[in-house]
Design an enzyme around this catalytic site. Sequence first.
Site, PDB file in Angstrom:
ATOM      1  N   LYS A   1      28.800  70.949 -56.469  1.00 49.57           N
ATOM      2  CA  LYS A   1      30.034  71.313 -55.753  1.00 49.57           C
ATOM      3  C   LYS A   1      29.674  71.702 -54.326  1.00 49.57           C
ATOM      4  O   LYS A   1      28.827  72.570 -54.121  1.00 49.57           O
ATOM      5  CB  LYS A   1      30.696  72.490 -56.466  1.00 49.57           C
ATOM      6  CG  LYS A   1      31.875  73.122 -55.741  1.00 49.57           C
ATOM      7  CD  LYS A   1      32.537  74.183 -56.619  1.00 49.57           C
ATOM      8  CE  LYS A   1      33.693  74.873 -55.923  1.00 49.57           C
ATOM      9  NZ  LYS A   1      33.264  75.901 -54.965  1.00 49.57           N
TER      10      LYS A   1
ATOM     11  N   HIS B   1      34.172  74.866 -49.911  1.00 48.06           N
ATOM     12  CA  HIS B   1      34.253  76.227 -50.435  1.00 48.06           C
ATOM     13  C   HIS B   1      35.537  76.927 -49.930  1.00 48.06           C
ATOM     14  O   HIS B   1      35.544  78.127 -49.671  1.00 48.06           O
ATOM     15  CB  HIS B   1      33.008  77.011 -49.976  1.00 48.06           C
ATOM     16  CG  HIS B   1      32.462  77.984 -50.978  1.00 48.06           C
ATOM     17  ND1 HIS B   1      31.276  77.793 -51.635  1.00 48.06           N
ATOM     18  CD2 HIS B   1      32.919  79.181 -51.399  1.00 48.06           C
ATOM     19  CE1 HIS B   1      31.026  78.833 -52.417  1.00 48.06           C
ATOM     20  NE2 HIS B   1      32.009  79.686 -52.302  1.00 48.06           N
TER      21      HIS B   1
ATOM     22  N   TYR C   1      25.241  79.500 -59.024  1.00 52.14           N
ATOM     23  CA  TYR C   1      24.473  79.452 -57.778  1.00 52.14           C
ATOM     24  C   TYR C   1      23.009  79.461 -58.199  1.00 52.14           C
ATOM     25  O   TYR C   1      22.646  80.040 -59.231  1.00 52.14           O
ATOM     26  CB  TYR C   1      24.749  80.684 -56.911  1.00 52.14           C
ATOM     27  CG  TYR C   1      26.133  80.728 -56.305  1.00 52.14           C
ATOM     28  CD1 TYR C   1      26.460  79.925 -55.217  1.00 52.14           C
ATOM     29  CD2 TYR C   1      27.105  81.602 -56.800  1.00 52.14           C
ATOM     30  CE1 TYR C   1      27.723  79.991 -54.647  1.00 52.14           C
ATOM     31  CE2 TYR C   1      28.370  81.662 -56.226  1.00 52.14           C
ATOM     32  CZ  TYR C   1      28.670  80.856 -55.152  1.00 52.14           C
ATOM     33  OH  TYR C   1      29.925  80.907 -54.586  1.00 52.14           O
TER      34      TYR C   1
ATOM     35  N   THR D   1      26.847  75.023 -57.357  1.00 53.04           N
ATOM     36  CA  THR D   1      27.404  75.095 -56.002  1.00 53.04           C
ATOM     37  C   THR D   1      26.261  74.968 -55.004  1.00 53.04           C
ATOM     38  O   THR D   1      25.328  75.771 -55.009  1.00 53.04           O
ATOM     39  CB  THR D   1      28.180  76.408 -55.817  1.00 53.04           C
ATOM     40  OG1 THR D   1      29.235  76.431 -56.777  1.00 53.04           O
ATOM     41  CG2 THR D   1      28.763  76.520 -54.415  1.00 53.04           C
TER      42      THR D   1
ATOM     43  N   SER E   1      33.458  81.205 -62.570  1.00 52.74           N
ATOM     44  CA  SER E   1      32.452  81.556 -61.557  1.00 52.74           C
ATOM     45  C   SER E   1      31.291  82.320 -62.175  1.00 52.74           C
ATOM     46  O   SER E   1      31.468  83.125 -63.090  1.00 52.74           O
ATOM     47  CB  SER E   1      33.097  82.428 -60.478  1.00 52.74           C
ATOM     48  OG  SER E   1      32.109  83.015 -59.662  1.00 52.74           O
TER      49      SER E   1
HETATM   50  C1  LIG Z   1      38.136  84.579 -53.562  1.00 49.96           C
HETATM   51  C2  LIG Z   1      37.297  83.339 -53.706  1.00 49.96           C
HETATM   52  C3  LIG Z   1      36.100  83.416 -54.400  1.00 49.96           C
HETATM   53  C4  LIG Z   1      35.318  82.267 -54.572  1.00 49.96           C
HETATM   54  N1  LIG Z   1      34.207  82.347 -55.352  1.00 49.96           N
HETATM   55  C5  LIG Z   1      33.488  81.214 -55.592  1.00 49.96           C
HETATM   56  C6  LIG Z   1      32.389  81.244 -56.476  1.00 49.96           C
HETATM   57  O1  LIG Z   1      32.058  82.278 -57.046  1.00 49.96           O
HETATM   58  N2  LIG Z   1      31.717  80.085 -56.674  1.00 49.96           N
HETATM   59  C7  LIG Z   1      32.072  78.905 -56.079  1.00 49.96           C
HETATM   60  O2  LIG Z   1      31.434  77.885 -56.289  1.00 49.96           O
HETATM   61  N3  LIG Z   1      33.134  78.852 -55.253  1.00 49.96           N
HETATM   62  C8  LIG Z   1      33.857  79.966 -55.007  1.00 49.96           C
HETATM   63  N4  LIG Z   1      34.958  79.897 -54.199  1.00 49.96           N
HETATM   64  C9  LIG Z   1      35.388  78.588 -53.667  1.00 49.96           C
HETATM   65  C10 LIG Z   1      36.343  77.888 -54.658  1.00 49.96           C
HETATM   66  O3  LIG Z   1      35.666  77.426 -55.792  1.00 49.96           O
HETATM   67  C11 LIG Z   1      37.017  76.666 -54.020  1.00 49.96           C
HETATM   68  O4  LIG Z   1      36.058  75.811 -53.472  1.00 49.96           O
HETATM   69  C12 LIG Z   1      38.054  77.038 -52.959  1.00 49.96           C
HETATM   70  O5  LIG Z   1      38.648  78.279 -53.243  1.00 49.96           O
HETATM   71  C13 LIG Z   1      39.127  75.966 -52.903  1.00 49.96           C
HETATM   72  O6  LIG Z   1      40.033  76.229 -51.897  1.00 49.96           O
HETATM   73  P1  LIG Z   1      41.475  76.949 -52.125  1.00 49.96           P
HETATM   74  O7  LIG Z   1      41.192  78.384 -52.423  1.00 49.96           O
HETATM   75  O8  LIG Z   1      42.088  76.776 -50.794  1.00 49.96           O
HETATM   76  O9  LIG Z   1      42.195  76.233 -53.233  1.00 49.96           O
HETATM   77  C14 LIG Z   1      35.727  81.038 -53.997  1.00 49.96           C
HETATM   78  C15 LIG Z   1      36.928  80.990 -53.278  1.00 49.96           C
HETATM   79  C16 LIG Z   1      37.716  82.112 -53.138  1.00 49.96           C
HETATM   80  C17 LIG Z   1      39.011  82.002 -52.401  1.00 49.96           C
END
Ligand SMILES: Cc1cc2nc3c(=O)[nH]c(=O)nc-3n(C[C@H](O)[C@H](O)[C@H](O)COP(=O)(O)O)c2cc1C
Length: 357
Positions: A232, A256, A129, A155, A106
């Site tokens: 994404k 997300h 981002y 993203t 990330s």
């Molecule tokens: C705690 C947390 C932080 C996240 N931070 C980002 C991020 O910084 N950038 C991003 O593109 N997606 C972020 N996401 C989304 C994840 O990349 C992903 O799309 C999502 O967690 C997938 O679902 P799952 O947690 O149910 O496996 C985040 C998700 C969570 C749970």
Amino acid sequence: MAIVCVDDYHPLARDRVAAHNWDYIEGGSGAELTLDANRKAFDAARLRPRMLVDVSACSPAVELFGAELASPIAVAPTAYHRMAHPDGERATARGADAAGALYVVSMFAGRTLEEVAAETASPLWMQLYWLRDREKLAGLAVRAEQAGYRALVLTVDAPQLGLRRRDLRNGFVLDPDIEPANLGPADSALQHHRQDGRSALGQHAAQSFDASITWADLAWLRRLTTLPLLVKGVLTAEDARLAVEHGVDGIVVSNHGGRQLDGAVPALVALPEVVAAVEGRIPVLVDGSVRSGRDVFVALALGARAVLVGRPVLWALAVSGDEGVEAVLTMMTRELTHVMALAGRPRVADIDRSAIV
Ligand SMILES: Cc1cc2nc3c(=O)[nH]c(=O)nc-3n(C[C@H](O)[C@H](O)[C@H](O)COP(=O)(O)O)c2cc1C
């Protein structure tokens, strides 16, 4: 009690992570309709197993941008792994490496992208981002290429941060000892600034993300490096076609993890239309509530080349650091191989649309 599946990490992790950070990790946006729907979509899928196929040697290996991966299960980009473990993203990288898994780091890592790269010989991708400060954004893209990252993941579902009610109620801020290691002091100050009824991460995004960018802007990002560029957060055939037209190299179908537009279609439901629109021209990945090898099998049957896993990696990190991350990834890969055997699909190429109802 022995940990026998990914969900077994959940209650153990909840006991170890501070309540506000747990809410940040677990929560979705709005009424968490999409968060819930992501899971239900996987649960509803039913398999069509084939019998008397030689499954004495099943292989979950896949190819992605020229890299041979032992498994189609990769680590999703999630912010600030130090909420789960003091070593943060360094531990995640070690765990992913031990499992031979791809790790998408990330932009909001609590360790520099170079520190993370030093911990692994397995492939890394860098998630970004789109910042208003283009110099800062360009700097990160260039640094990622120099540090050996193999792709950029932009993203695109977050022109603003989703209204995550748990964080709003908590007045969420980063803990004092957690820093956005790849950004600057102004970003850090905003992400630590407490305001009642607001999320500091939401406030930071409102000030620093560029909500005006469109498909035409991607060309600028592409020109900065020679790396493949994925987007994404695509959920429709229309956007999938635009991505291909604008030279994007890969798509992650994602909402997300239910944290952005509440009520958006579950990623698994959106996957077939995106796959159909892309017509095999670029790889399509998916994420959102992938919790078992069976889930991975379902995603592959609907046309995904690989899947990303978010929250379970953080649960395992909280429970047992890098060893937990390795265990979660290898457990899911073992489960996938088991499902391939029972479903009579010994290679990933055999897992086609006919494998599910
Ligand atoms: C705690 C947390 C932080 C996240 N931070 C980002 C991020 O910084 N950038 C991003 O593109 N997606 C972020 N996401 C989304 C994840 O990349 C992903 O799309 C999502 O967690 C997938 O679902 P799952 O947690 O149910 O496996 C985040 C998700 C969570 C749970």
